[in-house]
Motif scaffolding. Structure first.
Motif, PDB file in Angstrom:
ATOM      1  N   PHE A   1     -54.920  27.519  48.830  1.00  0.00           N
ATOM      2  CA  PHE A   1     -54.874  26.185  48.249  1.00  0.00           C
ATOM      3  C   PHE A   1     -54.526  25.184  49.328  1.00  0.00           C
ATOM      4  CE2 PHE A   1     -52.317  22.640  46.843  1.00  0.00           C
ATOM      5  CZ  PHE A   1     -53.111  22.101  45.858  1.00  0.00           C
TER       6      PHE A   1
ATOM      7  N   PHE B   1     -53.950  26.737  43.110  1.00  0.00           N
ATOM      8  CA  PHE B   1     -52.544  26.531  43.442  1.00  0.00           C
ATOM      9  C   PHE B   1     -51.645  27.304  42.480  1.00  0.00           C
ATOM     10  CE2 PHE B   1     -48.495  24.414  43.075  1.00  0.00           C
ATOM     11  CZ  PHE B   1     -48.123  24.222  44.392  1.00  0.00           C
TER      12      PHE B   1
ATOM     13  N   PHE C   1     -50.819  32.909  32.137  1.00  0.00           N
ATOM     14  CA  PHE C   1     -51.248  32.451  30.805  1.00  0.00           C
ATOM     15  C   PHE C   1     -51.623  30.979  30.819  1.00  0.00           C
ATOM     16  CE2 PHE C   1     -47.857  29.892  28.730  1.00  0.00           C
ATOM     17  CZ  PHE C   1     -46.889  29.944  29.721  1.00  0.00           C
TER      18      PHE C   1
ATOM     19  N   LYS D   1     -61.174  26.734  29.753  1.00  0.00           N
ATOM     20  CA  LYS D   1     -61.682  25.399  29.430  1.00  0.00           C
ATOM     21  C   LYS D   1     -62.686  24.936  30.487  1.00  0.00           C
ATOM     22  CE  LYS D   1     -58.118  24.002  26.238  1.00  0.00           C
ATOM     23  NZ  LYS D   1     -57.831  25.377  25.815  1.00  0.00           N
TER      24      LYS D   1
ATOM     25  N   ARG E   1     -58.025  18.351  26.500  1.00  0.00           N
ATOM     26  CA  ARG E   1     -56.873  19.216  26.829  1.00  0.00           C
ATOM     27  C   ARG E   1     -56.540  19.121  28.318  1.00  0.00           C
ATOM     28  NH1 ARG E   1     -58.102  18.721  21.777  1.00  0.00           N
ATOM     29  NH2 ARG E   1     -56.866  20.032  20.393  1.00  0.00           N
TER      30      ARG E   1
ATOM     31  N   ALA F   1     -53.273  17.363  30.425  1.00  0.00           N
ATOM     32  CA  ALA F   1     -52.558  18.086  31.486  1.00  0.00           C
ATOM     33  C   ALA F   1     -52.544  17.274  32.782  1.00  0.00           C
ATOM     34  CB  ALA F   1     -53.184  19.460  31.713  1.00  0.00           C
TER      35      ALA F   1
ATOM     36  N   LEU G   1     -47.512  16.660  27.960  1.00  0.00           N
ATOM     37  CA  LEU G   1     -48.146  17.788  27.273  1.00  0.00           C
ATOM     38  C   LEU G   1     -47.364  18.381  26.111  1.00  0.00           C
ATOM     39  CD1 LEU G   1     -49.669  20.242  29.908  1.00  0.00           C
ATOM     40  CD2 LEU G   1     -50.802  19.180  27.951  1.00  0.00           C
TER      41      LEU G   1
ATOM     42  N   ILE H   1     -45.558  27.743  22.603  1.00  0.00           N
ATOM     43  CA  ILE H   1     -46.106  27.390  23.917  1.00  0.00           C
ATOM     44  C   ILE H   1     -45.050  26.646  24.739  1.00  0.00           C
ATOM     45  CG2 ILE H   1     -47.884  26.055  25.115  1.00  0.00           C
ATOM     46  CD1 ILE H   1     -49.289  28.207  23.765  1.00  0.00           C
TER      47      ILE H   1
ATOM     48  N   LEU I   1     -40.271  28.648  39.059  1.00  0.00           N
ATOM     49  CA  LEU I   1     -40.987  27.894  40.099  1.00  0.00           C
ATOM     50  C   LEU I   1     -40.215  27.977  41.414  1.00  0.00           C
ATOM     51  CD1 LEU I   1     -42.089  24.529  38.401  1.00  0.00           C
ATOM     52  CD2 LEU I   1     -43.574  26.272  39.407  1.00  0.00           C
TER      53      LEU I   1
ATOM     54  N   PHE J   1     -42.188  24.950  47.651  1.00  0.00           N
ATOM     55  CA  PHE J   1     -43.264  24.345  46.876  1.00  0.00           C
ATOM     56  C   PHE J   1     -44.116  23.433  47.760  1.00  0.00           C
ATOM     57  CE2 PHE J   1     -45.364  21.947  43.622  1.00  0.00           C
ATOM     58  CZ  PHE J   1     -45.412  22.800  42.544  1.00  0.00           C
TER      59      PHE J   1
HETATM   60  C1  LIG Z   1     -46.626  23.914  39.067  1.00  0.00           C
HETATM   61  C2  LIG Z   1     -46.189  24.397  37.745  1.00  0.00           C
HETATM   62  C3  LIG Z   1     -47.261  24.573  36.789  1.00  0.00           C
HETATM   63  C4  LIG Z   1     -46.828  24.306  35.405  1.00  0.00           C
HETATM   64  C5  LIG Z   1     -47.956  23.906  34.516  1.00  0.00           C
HETATM   65  C6  LIG Z   1     -47.488  22.896  33.512  1.00  0.00           C
HETATM   66  C7  LIG Z   1     -48.287  22.826  32.304  1.00  0.00           C
HETATM   67  C8  LIG Z   1     -47.784  23.758  31.273  1.00  0.00           C
HETATM   68  C9  LIG Z   1     -48.830  23.975  30.260  1.00  0.00           C
HETATM   69  C10 LIG Z   1     -48.609  25.149  29.379  1.00  0.00           C
HETATM   70  C11 LIG Z   1     -49.904  25.530  28.766  1.00  0.00           C
HETATM   71  C12 LIG Z   1     -49.883  26.904  28.182  1.00  0.00           C
HETATM   72  C13 LIG Z   1     -51.218  27.507  27.920  1.00  0.00           C
HETATM   73  C14 LIG Z   1     -51.820  27.227  26.581  1.00  0.00           C
HETATM   74  C15 LIG Z   1     -52.366  26.108  26.278  1.00  0.00           C
HETATM   75  C16 LIG Z   1     -53.136  25.764  25.062  1.00  0.00           C
HETATM   76  O1  LIG Z   1     -52.475  26.119  23.875  1.00  0.00           O
HETATM   77  C17 LIG Z   1     -53.362  24.278  25.132  1.00  0.00           C
HETATM   78  C18 LIG Z   1     -54.144  23.785  23.959  1.00  0.00           C
HETATM   79  O2  LIG Z   1     -55.435  24.302  24.010  1.00  0.00           O
HETATM   80  P1  LIG Z   1     -56.231  24.554  22.612  1.00  0.00           P
HETATM   81  O3  LIG Z   1     -56.217  23.265  21.857  1.00  0.00           O
HETATM   82  O4  LIG Z   1     -57.617  24.969  23.037  1.00  0.00           O
HETATM   83  O5  LIG Z   1     -55.515  25.643  21.894  1.00  0.00           O
HETATM   84  N1  LIG Z   1     -54.010  23.993  26.382  1.00  0.00           N
HETATM   85  C19 LIG Z   1     -53.656  22.960  27.164  1.00  0.00           C
HETATM   86  O6  LIG Z   1     -52.837  22.129  26.837  1.00  0.00           O
HETATM   87  C20 LIG Z   1     -54.321  22.850  28.533  1.00  0.00           C
HETATM   88  C21 LIG Z   1     -53.328  23.288  29.548  1.00  0.00           C
HETATM   89  C22 LIG Z   1     -53.867  23.298  30.930  1.00  0.00           C
HETATM   90  C23 LIG Z   1     -52.734  23.495  31.883  1.00  0.00           C
HETATM   91  C24 LIG Z   1     -53.172  23.438  33.268  1.00  0.00           C
HETATM   92  C25 LIG Z   1     -52.023  23.351  34.204  1.00  0.00           C
HETATM   93  C26 LIG Z   1     -52.485  23.350  35.601  1.00  0.00           C
HETATM   94  C27 LIG Z   1     -51.375  23.140  36.546  1.00  0.00           C
HETATM   95  C28 LIG Z   1     -51.819  22.918  37.925  1.00  0.00           C
HETATM   96  C29 LIG Z   1     -50.657  22.979  38.848  1.00  0.00           C
HETATM   97  C30 LIG Z   1     -50.823  22.181  40.033  1.00  0.00           C
HETATM   98  C31 LIG Z   1     -49.521  21.919  40.701  1.00  0.00           C
HETATM   99  C32 LIG Z   1     -49.532  20.787  41.662  1.00  0.00           C
HETATM  100  C33 LIG Z   1     -50.160  21.088  42.954  1.00  0.00           C
HETATM  101  C34 LIG Z   1     -50.552  19.922  43.738  1.00  0.00           C
END
Ligand SMILES: CCCCCCCCCCCCC/C=C/[C@@H](O)[C@H](COP(=O)(O)O)NC(=O)CCCCCCCCCCCCCCC
Length: 218
Positions: A12, A46, A56, A64, A114, A118, A150, A158, A169, A175
């Motif tokens: 990355f 990343f 997950f 998606k 979605r 994010a 989110l 979730i 993390l 990081f």
């Molecule tokens: C760096 C730490 C990364 C933490 C990521 C923070 C976001 C946490 C999101 C938790 C989502 C759990 C997975 C499930 C999601 C779905 O239920 C839910 C709804 O979908 P549905 O309507 O089809 O059912 N989906 C969503 O909300 C989409 C989530 C997409 C999350 C993508 C996160 C990508 C993070 C990229 C990290 C980059 C870090 C920075 C680097 C420069």
């Protein structure tokens, strides 16, 4: 001996994400789906480099992205060149479930929404990271950004799982290192460049969805 490295094996690099988000906007501020997807691919890379605890989360993002790629490469791909054209095409042809899931549970519009939500998390998180002091905790910055964005769209399970993932993390310095930019000051400078770009793409998409009343798509 060393041949070219396949893109998916490359590490990355924040620069790469910055470059793709730069390519996202057309002259008249339409958002190119191809580059939007490429930007997300970089972010997923990343996330994967942080370890399997985040699997997950990245799996959902990857699913998606796959849905959107299938539209973009499908027979109506020319309608999916920009987010603006996708919206128009899907709405004009009744391809979006507007109030509850029915015949189009995986429309491009709801799928992109979605990722769009994010992106707001990302913007908030990166801004915290950029302005953080040496002793700031990434887990706290991440959780704060999540709760402001989110989390409001996620059910309890979730939110709970996400909260647990945040706890493992890496610390701030590690990081910043994974971003492969150089010393912390350089990362901070590059974040200063990247955040406004991400923010502009977010704002344009947000206004577009708001105009068409699509911000709560099921
Ligand atoms: C760096 C730490 C990364 C933490 C990521 C923070 C976001 C946490 C999101 C938790 C989502 C759990 C997975 C499930 C999601 C779905 O239920 C839910 C709804 O979908 P549905 O309507 O089809 O059912 N989906 C969503 O909300 C989409 C989530 C997409 C999350 C993508 C996160 C990508 C993070 C990229 C990290 C980059 C870090 C920075 C680097 C420069």
């Amino acid at each position: 001996m060393a041949g070219p490295v396949a893109p998916e094996e490359q590490k990355f690099c924040l620069q790469e994400v910055l470059d793709t988000f730069k390519l996202c906007l057309s002259e008249n501020k339409d958002v190119y789906l191809e580059h939007y997807i490429a930007g997300w691919r970089g972010l997923v890379k990343f996330l994967n480099s942080l370890g399997s605890v985040f699997g997950f989360i990245s799996m959902d993002a990857v699913n998606k992205l796959k849905i959107l790629v299938a539209y973009l490469e499908g027979e109506n791909g020319s309608q999916y060149v920009t987010i603006q054209s996708m919206l128009k095409y899907e709405l004009d042809n009744g391809l979006v479930d507007l109030t509850k899931k029915a015949s189009n549970p995986e429309s491009g519009c709801r799928t992109l929404l979605r990722l769009h939500r994010a992106l707001r998390w990302l913007e908030l998180f990166l801004e915290r990271l950029r302005t953080s002091s040496e002793d700031s905790k990434t887990s706290v910055m991440c959780a704060e950004a999540y709760n402001e964005s989110l989390a409001q769209h996620h059910p309890w399970v979730i939110r709970k799982a996400a909260g647990m993932a945040f706890c493992v993390l890496p610390g701030r310095l590690a990081f910043l290192e994974v971003m492969n930019v150089g010393p912390p000051e350089k990362v901070v400078a590059m974040l200063g460049e990247a955040i406004p770009l991400i923010s502009e793409v977010y704002q344009i998409t947000e206004e577009l969805y708001a105009q068409h009343n699509l911000l709560e798509l099921p």
